[in-house]
Design a protein around this motif. Structure first.
Motif, PDB file in Angstrom:
ATOM      1  N   MET A  48       0.848  -1.194   0.000  1.00 12.70           N
ATOM      2  CA  MET A  48       0.000   0.000   0.000  1.00 12.70           C
ATOM      3  C   MET A  48       0.882   1.242   0.000  1.00 12.70           C
ATOM      4  O   MET A  48       1.841   1.322   0.762  1.00 12.70           O
ATOM      5  N   LEU A  49       0.538   2.195  -0.852  1.00 12.10           N
ATOM      6  CA  LEU A  49       1.299   3.435  -0.952  1.00 12.10           C
ATOM      7  C   LEU A  49       0.509   4.591  -0.350  1.00 12.10           C
ATOM      8  O   LEU A  49      -0.708   4.673  -0.513  1.00 12.10           O
ATOM      9  N   LEU A  50       1.230   5.477   0.342  1.00 11.48           N
ATOM     10  CA  LEU A  50       0.627   6.646   0.973  1.00 11.48           C
ATOM     11  C   LEU A  50       1.136   7.916   0.305  1.00 11.48           C
ATOM     12  O   LEU A  50       2.291   7.989  -0.113  1.00 11.48           O
ATOM     13  N   THR A  51       0.278   8.924   0.227  1.00 12.95           N
ATOM     14  CA  THR A  51       0.726  10.252  -0.191  1.00 12.95           C
ATOM     15  C   THR A  51       1.561  10.850   0.944  1.00 12.95           C
ATOM     16  O   THR A  51       1.554  10.337   2.074  1.00 12.95           O
ATOM     17  N   THR A  52       2.238  11.936   0.673  1.00 17.67           N
ATOM     18  CA  THR A  52       3.016  12.577   1.743  1.00 17.67           C
ATOM     19  C   THR A  52       2.091  13.028   2.879  1.00 17.67           C
ATOM     20  O   THR A  52       2.462  12.944   4.048  1.00 17.67           O
ATOM     21  N   GLY A  53       0.899  13.479   2.529  1.00 17.94           N
ATOM     22  CA  GLY A  53      -0.060  13.884   3.560  1.00 17.94           C
ATOM     23  C   GLY A  53      -0.491  12.720   4.432  1.00 17.94           C
ATOM     24  O   GLY A  53      -0.558  12.829   5.666  1.00 17.94           O
ATOM     25  N   GLN A  54      -0.767  11.577   3.806  1.00 15.10           N
ATOM     26  CA  GLN A  54      -1.151  10.383   4.559  1.00 15.10           C
ATOM     27  C   GLN A  54       0.007   9.861   5.399  1.00 15.10           C
ATOM     28  O   GLN A  54      -0.180   9.423   6.541  1.00 15.10           O
ATOM     29  N   ALA A  55       1.213   9.903   4.842  1.00 14.15           N
ATOM     30  CA  ALA A  55       2.401   9.467   5.581  1.00 14.15           C
ATOM     31  C   ALA A  55       2.617  10.344   6.810  1.00 14.15           C
ATOM     32  O   ALA A  55       2.922   9.847   7.902  1.00 14.15           O
ATOM     33  N   ALA A  56       2.459  11.641   6.640  1.00  5.75           N
ATOM     34  CA  ALA A  56       2.620  12.570   7.765  1.00  5.75           C
ATOM     35  C   ALA A  56       1.573  12.292   8.838  1.00  5.75           C
ATOM     36  O   ALA A  56       1.880  12.293  10.036  1.00  5.75           O
ATOM     37  N   GLU A  57       0.349  12.026   8.413  1.00  2.08           N
ATOM     38  CA  GLU A  57      -0.720  11.712   9.377  1.00  2.08           C
ATOM     39  C   GLU A  57      -0.395  10.437  10.145  1.00  2.08           C
ATOM     40  O   GLU A  57      -0.575  10.359  11.360  1.00  2.08           O
ATOM     41  N   GLU A  58       0.103   9.431   9.444  1.00  4.27           N
ATOM     42  CA  GLU A  58       0.484   8.164  10.087  1.00  4.27           C
ATOM     43  C   GLU A  58       1.574   8.388  11.131  1.00  4.27           C
ATOM     44  O   GLU A  58       1.588   7.747  12.181  1.00  4.27           O
ATOM     45  N   LEU A  59       2.499   9.317  10.840  1.00  2.00           N
ATOM     46  CA  LEU A  59       3.611   9.606  11.758  1.00  2.00           C
ATOM     47  C   LEU A  59       3.248  10.632  12.827  1.00  2.00           C
ATOM     48  O   LEU A  59       4.021  10.866  13.752  1.00  2.00           O
ATOM     49  N   GLY A  60       2.098  11.287  12.662  1.00  2.00           N
ATOM     50  CA  GLY A  60       1.699  12.310  13.623  1.00  2.00           C
ATOM     51  C   GLY A  60       2.495  13.588  13.512  1.00  2.00           C
ATOM     52  O   GLY A  60       2.757  14.260  14.509  1.00  2.00           O
ATOM     53  N   CYS A  61       2.901  13.922  12.291  1.00  3.63           N
ATOM     54  CA  CYS A  61       3.679  15.146  12.083  1.00  3.63           C
ATOM     55  C   CYS A  61       3.050  15.974  10.958  1.00  3.63           C
ATOM     56  O   CYS A  61       2.148  15.509  10.254  1.00  3.63           O
ATOM     57  N   ALA A  62       3.535  17.182  10.782  1.00  5.04           N
ATOM     58  CA  ALA A  62       3.064  18.039   9.694  1.00  5.04           C
ATOM     59  C   ALA A  62       3.584  17.515   8.362  1.00  5.04           C
ATOM     60  O   ALA A  62       4.666  16.914   8.304  1.00  5.04           O
ATOM     61  N   VAL A  63       2.830  17.748   7.305  1.00  8.53           N
ATOM     62  CA  VAL A  63       3.257  17.279   5.983  1.00  8.53           C
ATOM     63  C   VAL A  63       4.580  17.929   5.584  1.00  8.53           C
ATOM     64  O   VAL A  63       5.428  17.303   4.939  1.00  8.53           O
ATOM     65  N   THR A  64       4.795  19.178   5.994  1.00  8.93           N
ATOM     66  CA  THR A  64       6.071  19.846   5.688  1.00  8.93           C
ATOM     67  C   THR A  64       7.238  19.140   6.377  1.00  8.93           C
ATOM     68  O   THR A  64       8.345  19.087   5.841  1.00  8.93           O
TER      69      THR A  64
END
Length: 199
Positions: free
Chosen positions: A1-17
């Motif tokens: 499964m691939l995540l967008t940068t926004g989804q990856a940031a959400e998974e990590l609990g951090c800002a997309v930036t």
């Protein structure tokens, strides 16, 4: 499964930036692209999220400074071509990019004996050899004798390069590289409790 940068940031609990800093620093092999979108494998993101905190209680000092950097950018300085961190920089360029010029309490940085370098909250490099410093006309400090004890080229595994001549410096770099190290500061340098002060 691939995540967008926004989804990856959400998974990590951090800002997309924050997540995009890791992408720009070339620390995440295995990324792919869909058009203009960068996609990250879910397993890789979960691995980053499960990374342990830096074991600062194992250090022999009460406080250390932490250098918080961005992905490497071209510098307009006579003594370096880059400022910040990128996995693709040579060790020589990386050392020049990290050893100054920062607003800091230079004596406190030196007293800590090591300077972990974090990008997006992960330790990506460690500097030692901080006993001598210089100050420029803007009130910023550099550590001309600094040694690059080690650095990361792949945060997901993590892939460590231990480069210090001294075994003790290599050992502390090995201890810290790839771990999570939270720090809070209005500038590039933060100060965190370590050793006995952590307990």
């Amino acid at each position: 499964m691939l995540l967008t940068t926004g989804q990856a940031a959400e998974e990590l609990g951090c800002a997309v930036t924050t997540f995009r800093r890791l992408v720009r620093a070339e620390l995440l092999p295995g990324l792919s692209r869909r058009g203009v979108r960068v996609m990250a494998p879910l397993g890789m993101v979960q691995t980053l999220g499960a990374r342990h905190s830096a074991p600062l209680d194992q250090l022999d000092v009460r406080e250390i400074a932490v250098l918080r950097v961005d992905a490497a950018q071209r510098a307009h300085d006579p003594d370096r071509d880059w400022i910040g961190f990128a996995a693709s920089l040579t060790p020589e360029d990386l050392l020049k990019a990290l050893r100054g010029w920062w607003r800091c309490d230079a004596a406190s940085v030196a007293a800590g004996e090591i300077l972990p370098v974090t990008l997006a909250g992960y330790v990506v490099a460690v500097l030692t050899g901080l006993s001598r410093w210089e100050k420029n006309e803007h009130g910023r400090h550099a550590f001309p004798d600094a040694v690059l004890a080690g650095y990361i080229t792949d945060l997901t595994r993590p892939t460590k390069h231990l480069t210090a001549p001294a075994a003790q410096d290599r050992a502390v770099a090995d201890l810290l590289l790839g771990t999570r190290l939270a720090s809070h500061s209005g500038g590039a340098i933060a100060y965190v409790a370590a050793g006995n002060a952590v307990n």
